[in-house]
Scaffold this motif. Structure first.
Motif, PDB file in Angstrom:
ATOM      1  N   LEU A  41       0.850  -1.194   0.000  1.00  0.00           N
ATOM      2  CA  LEU A  41       0.000   0.000   0.000  1.00  0.00           C
ATOM      3  C   LEU A  41       0.883   1.241   0.000  1.00  0.00           C
ATOM      4  O   LEU A  41       1.099   1.882   1.046  1.00  0.00           O
ATOM      5  N   VAL A  82      -4.363   1.382   7.800  1.00  0.00           N
ATOM      6  CA  VAL A  82      -4.596   0.499   6.648  1.00  0.00           C
ATOM      7  C   VAL A  82      -6.062   0.572   6.227  1.00  0.00           C
ATOM      8  O   VAL A  82      -6.382   0.618   5.033  1.00  0.00           O
ATOM      9  N   GLN A  97      -6.488   3.717   4.289  1.00  0.00           N
ATOM     10  CA  GLN A  97      -5.865   3.664   2.976  1.00  0.00           C
ATOM     11  C   GLN A  97      -6.632   2.764   2.017  1.00  0.00           C
ATOM     12  O   GLN A  97      -6.750   3.065   0.835  1.00  0.00           O
ATOM     13  N   LEU A  98      -7.181   1.666   2.525  1.00  0.00           N
ATOM     14  CA  LEU A  98      -7.988   0.795   1.672  1.00  0.00           C
ATOM     15  C   LEU A  98      -9.193   1.552   1.122  1.00  0.00           C
ATOM     16  O   LEU A  98      -9.562   1.377  -0.047  1.00  0.00           O
ATOM     17  N   GLN A  99      -9.814   2.392   1.951  1.00  0.00           N
ATOM     18  CA  GLN A  99     -10.935   3.194   1.471  1.00  0.00           C
ATOM     19  C   GLN A  99     -10.472   4.212   0.429  1.00  0.00           C
ATOM     20  O   GLN A  99     -11.182   4.480  -0.543  1.00  0.00           O
ATOM     21  N   GLU A 157      -8.074   3.697  -1.637  1.00  0.00           N
ATOM     22  CA  GLU A 157      -7.890   2.913  -2.858  1.00  0.00           C
ATOM     23  C   GLU A 157      -9.218   2.760  -3.604  1.00  0.00           C
ATOM     24  O   GLU A 157      -9.239   2.635  -4.827  1.00  0.00           O
ATOM     25  N   ALA A 190     -13.261  -2.684   4.969  1.00  0.00           N
ATOM     26  CA  ALA A 190     -11.882  -2.190   5.042  1.00  0.00           C
ATOM     27  C   ALA A 190     -11.249  -2.569   6.372  1.00  0.00           C
ATOM     28  O   ALA A 190     -10.069  -2.962   6.427  1.00  0.00           O
ATOM     29  N   LEU A 217     -10.455  -6.394   6.309  1.00  0.00           N
ATOM     30  CA  LEU A 217      -9.299  -6.694   5.461  1.00  0.00           C
ATOM     31  C   LEU A 217      -8.011  -6.143   6.075  1.00  0.00           C
ATOM     32  O   LEU A 217      -6.946  -6.761   5.973  1.00  0.00           O
ATOM     33  N   ALA A 218      -8.092  -4.985   6.733  1.00  0.00           N
ATOM     34  CA  ALA A 218      -6.908  -4.407   7.368  1.00  0.00           C
ATOM     35  C   ALA A 218      -6.360  -5.338   8.441  1.00  0.00           C
ATOM     36  O   ALA A 218      -5.139  -5.559   8.531  1.00  0.00           O
ATOM     37  N   LEU A 270      -7.725  -7.428  -2.431  1.00  0.00           N
ATOM     38  CA  LEU A 270      -7.924  -6.006  -2.714  1.00  0.00           C
ATOM     39  C   LEU A 270      -8.858  -5.822  -3.899  1.00  0.00           C
ATOM     40  O   LEU A 270      -9.735  -4.942  -3.882  1.00  0.00           O
ATOM     41  N   PHE A 307     -12.311  -6.409  -2.754  1.00  0.00           N
ATOM     42  CA  PHE A 307     -12.740  -5.271  -1.941  1.00  0.00           C
ATOM     43  C   PHE A 307     -13.139  -4.092  -2.827  1.00  0.00           C
ATOM     44  O   PHE A 307     -14.169  -3.440  -2.590  1.00  0.00           O
TER      45      PHE A 307
END
Length: 954
Positions: free
Chosen positions: A64, A97, A100-102, A104, A139, A142-143, A163, A166
């Motif tokens: 990431l 994390v 950051q996933l959100q 993405e 998120a 998964l984090a 990912l 997601f």
């Protein structure tokens, strides 16, 4: 940080797990905005911060890279990565994390915090912002998996694949480009929104001001206009009747009829479904009967009614003109899906390269749609002299679709400022003829910059609910901010979008205060929506009967199109569970803070309870007010959390420290509601700056029972302060308080006074020790007023008491102890819901507290009985009462209790026995009774003595 810590060899296995998850849908104890709250347990990882796990930071940043942009507490780019190198705990890593996933997924979320759970080592509260709650929760999950995987690889875990799944989930739940553009514009104007389903149905605004959108259809879109636009034959005839340029066309239902129509119109022709959309089933530039016949089946397959249109083919470029509110707002040239040769790659390879553009997605999930290679596309490529495996020369354009629709992979070029005024006028007239507030006019003409009446061209289609993405995200040219005129259409500049919201919280009195406020504004003529522990009330009608003091009920009120004023009772549980159901309240009222519900959900002290209640104070905007109880030290402290003004209310007399504090505040221009003692009684006075305005004598307010119910005096003062802050006039507030009674109609379950066979019965919801203290004070004062009126020369006080099973044992005992100081006889019952207790356990603890207090000298209570069932307890208490006595029923199901009292009244009127148990009379002391019986030899006295010896309660 790392230098003082020994470097362990590494954890045996990752144990980071989510213990609990909550979604806050409004202001909450952690954040002013919606947030997700995860309670995570690190397990053995508590002993392994990031700097002790070899390669952890590097591997995470590699997966990431966007984490490099996180500032964390450092306030500079790279701050979070620096923290990981120095050593930070993995709960904190999971927070970043998840954010950051959100990001993405296209959700620009940056707010978060991680705090240790007090008293539970290894557990952390992880709080972070979200745009879509399902995406935010995914998120977080998964984090946690990713962090565990980086500590020790999880078998079968492929982060790239996870990912991708997601992101696909996020795309499925995300708003489309058109809806997102309108919501973004609304939010920028401080217009609240509520998502009404999992798709694109959204409410903008609140209550009576609310408007709805579904993609680009609005509350103002005519259903009839949508039907007309969906019927292409009707659309063409209406436009032709207005003298607008349209192609010749006929509607047919068979291939033979289509060929015959094509010959009459003249080749080339277009065949398309009568009621299709998104360009599906449209076949262009047909030159022969055979092409028309084969195209007929394609068009009919996309027609809902099986009708197909044959129309003259208009050569030229494809333009989409967007009309909002009758005015041209944007024009885009639509270029069909195509690839451009580079002399190296085949057509198939060029399609793959084009689809690799991150702006392209499936359907409408992104600003461009991936090109789909199907039989029609392959045939079109072949018609241009190419095969899919051929390599076109550099610069050679190869079309893969005939229509320029974005949904088939086309691109757009902004032409808004190039259109000729005549063409603009034609498009605007077309939208007016169909009657659409938001319309997409499809123009085919050689050049939009030249008048179509001279160069040739026509309107080939009028679309309801046109997509915005070709205008907001053109492939070439400047984006047009077309959401602005749409929001202008729904909310003209200066028009309101919010209804005033008054939130009321506190340990006791919040329901009555909320009802008083609602009653005041109902008298002004407002349509009040109210939430309370009894249910949701819309314009004095109970629409939902339940404990409705939470955020979901608040949203129900704000969705109701009749509501123009909202009063929200806000409970501690709702705040902790989901936060507020709205972003802010104009007026926040806090009645008091007292021990109740302590020991639940991490709230163990009064200070923590005050922090929870203060959420509504923090939700007050700069132009709003907090109405605070100056007599409560914890409530007084909340003034520091309020962005707006403060209205104090106080029962303290002049000269007291609290009153001096309030007076000093008013001298500096503040507002307050106070009591002024006079020779005629206490007067409620509203102060604003140096002005004092007399409101009402307390003894003239029906809810105060001649001024004896001090708690309702305080509630009336809080309501007056809230109404004054919300703009009500002095006369309107006075009239509202003078007409508010504690009758069952206006205030069910709150100090309802009922006369049952000349016995004064009060039905109230009192369920905790602080409430019992003030209720007992009222009983003392009321009984003193009635002294001498009872048949036996004195007034007995009989109480039916109970509490909820989720209180602490000591709180239950305290309730019984306080009640024992105010009642002659106590009947202890239990609620129907045990809340984790065994049947009889709660009542036993309350009775224990009362009996312990009875052992003290001078305590009023002489007898305590336990009757578990509520109806039985009511009958037991009423059987003890003589005319003139006072009975207080602390109820759970007030409707059932009122029904029981009505039956007792009817039975007495009919001359029948009440049906209750034979119980002792609290007015006849057992010792006095025995003496009288022995002295007089009276038969009735002997009978009573025998009953006492037999163990009957008395």
């Amino acid at each position: 940080m790392a230098a003082d810590r020994p470097a362990p060899t590494g954890p045996a296995a990752p144990e980071l797990r989510i213990v609990e998850s909550r979604v806050y849908r409004g202001g909450n104890i952690w954040s002013y905005d919606p947030a997700i709250h995860l309670v995570v347990d690190l397990g053995v990882l508590e002993g392994y911060p990031t700097d002790t796990i070899e390669g952890f930071t590097e591997r995470l940043v590699e997966l990431l890279p966007g984490l490099e942009n996180h500032t964390c507490s450092r306030g500079v780019r790279g701050g979070f990565v620096a923290r990981m190198h120095e050593g930070t705990w993995l709960g904190h890593v999971a927070e970043h994390v998840a954010l950051q996933l959100q990001q993405e997924a296209g959700h620009d979320m940056r707010r978060g915090k991680t705090r240790a759970v007090k008293g539970e080592p290894g557990r952390y509260n992880v709080i972070y912002a979200y745009a879509d709650e399902s995406v935010g929760l995914a998120a977080g999950t998964l984090a946690v998996r990713l962090v565990n995987h980086l500590v020790q690889a999880e078998e079968g875990f492929d982060f790239a694949e996870e990912l991708d799944q997601f992101l696909r989930r996020a795309q499925r739940t995300a708003f489309g480009p058109s809806t997102a553009a309108i919501i973004e514009e609304a939010v920028s104007r401080d217009i609240p929104y509520i998502r009404l389903n999992t798709a694109s149905l959204v409410q903008l605004g609140q209550g009576v001001h609310a408007q709805r959108i579904r993609a680009t259809m609005t509350s103002k879109t005519s259903s009839l206009a949508v039907d007309i636009a969906g019927d292409k034959d009707m659309t063409t005839r209406l436009l032709a009747s207005a003298g607008l340029p349209v192609p010749k066309q006929e509607t047919v239902r068979s291939a033979d009829a289509a060929a015959a129509a094509a010959r009459r119109i003249g080749f080339p022709v277009v065949v398309k479904p009568l009621d299709g959309n998104h360009g599906r089933g449209v076949c262009l530039d047909l030159q022969s009967d055979e092409e028309v016949r084969s195209s007929f089946e394609v068009a009919r397959s996309e027609s809902r009614r099986g009708h197909v249109i044959v129309e003259s083919f208009v050569a030229g470029r494809d333009y989409r003109c967007l009309i909002v509110g009758g005015r041209m707002q944007a024009i885009a040239e639509r270029v069909p899906a195509h690839v451009v040769g580079d002399g190296t790659h085949t057509v198939s390879e060029l399609v793959e390269i084009t689809n690799a553009d991150p702006r392209r997605g499936v359907g409408h999930e992104k600003v461009l749609t991936r090109i789909k290679v199907d039989d029609a596309a392959t045939a079109l490529v072949k018609d241009q002299g190419w095969e899919m495996d051929d390599v076109p020369p550099e610069g050679q354009m190869v079309k893969l679709a005939l229509t320029g629709n974005m949904s088939t992979g086309g691109i757009s070029v902004d032409r808004t400022f190039e259109a000729h005024p005549d063409n603009v006028e034609i498009a605007e007239e077309a939208a007016r003829m169909i009657g659409l507030d938001v319309a997409g006019i499809d123009f085919i003409c050689p050049d939009i910059a030249s008048p179509v009446r001279e160069t040739g061209g026509a309107i080939c289609e009028v679309n309801a609910a046109p997509g915005f993405r070709m205008h907001t995200h053109p492939t070439v040219g400047e984006p047009q901010y077309i959401a602005k005129p749409v929001v202008d259409l729904l909310f003209p500049p200066g028009s309101p979008s919010r209804v005033p919201i008054v939130s009321v919280t506190g340990t006791n009195g919040k329901t009555t205060t909320a009802r008083m406020i609602a009653h005041i504004f109902k008298g002004i003529g407002r349509k009040v929506g109210m939430t309370s522990t009894d249910g949701v009330v819309i314009d004095e009608r109970l629409v939902i009967k339940a404990d409705a003091s939470g955020p979901r009920s608040a949203r129900m009120v704000l969705q109701n199109p009749r509501v123009d004023f909202a009063v929200m009772e806000v409970a501690r549980g709702g705040i902790l569970r989901e936060g507020l159901g709205y972003d802010r309240n104009d007026v926040a009222v806090v009645t008091n803070i007292a021990p109740d519900h302590l020991g639940l959900r991490g709230v163990d002290t009064l200070e923590q309870l005050a922090d929870v209640k203060a959420v509504i104070v923090e939700a007050v905007p700069r132009d709003g007010f907090a109405v605070l109880n100056a007599d409560d030290a914890l409530v007084r402290k909340m003034r520091r959390r309020c962005s707006g003004g403060v209205v104090w209310f106080s029962l303290q007399p002049p000269g007291s420290k609290v009153r001096e504090f309030v007076e000093d505040y008013c001298r500096r221009g503040g507002r307050a509601v106070v009591l002024e003692p006079t020779d005629k009684g206490d007067m409620i006075v509203i102060k604003h700056g140096r002005r004092s305005m007399q409101l009402a004598w307390t003894h003239l307010l029906p809810s105060t029972f001649g001024g004896t119910a001090k708690f309702n005096v305080a509630n009336a003062m809080a309501a007056a302060g809230a109404a004054f802050a919300a703009g009500a006039g002095l006369h309107e507030i006075r009239q509202g308080l003078r007409t508010f009674t504690t009758s069952y109609y206006l205030s069910p379950g709150r100090m309802n006074q009922v006369n049952v066979n000349n016995v004064d019965v009060f039905v109230d919801y009192c369920h905790n020790a602080p409430g019992m203290r003030v209720l007992g004070q009222f009983v003392d004062a009321y009984a003193e007023q009635k002294a001498g009126q009872a048949d036996l020369g004195k007034i007995s006080r009989i109480g039916v008491i109970a509490t909820a099973g989720d209180r602490r044992d000591d709180d239950m005992r305290e309730l019984g102890a306080i009640a024992a100081g105010h009642f002659d006889v106590l009947v202890v019952r239990e609620d129907e819901r045990l809340r984790g207790r065994r049947r009889g356990e709660t009542a036993a603890l309350v009775a224990e507290g009362a009996r312990t207090r009875m052992a003290e000298e001078g305590v009023r209570c002489r007898q305590v009985d336990v009757v578990i069932d509520e109806a039985e307890a009511v009958r037991n208490a009423m059987a003890r009462a003589n005319p003139g006595d006072v009975v207080v029923l602390c109820v759970d199901n007030h409707a059932q209790v009122l029904g029981e009292l009505e039956q007792l009244t009817q039975s007495a009127q009919a001359g029948a026995h009440t049906g209750g148990p034979v119980v002792g009379d609290p007015d006849l002391d057992p010792v006095e009774l025995q003496t009288e019986a022995q002295a007089s030899g009276d038969e009735a006295g002997a009978t009573a003595e025998e009953e006492l010896e037999a163990g009957q309660p008395g």
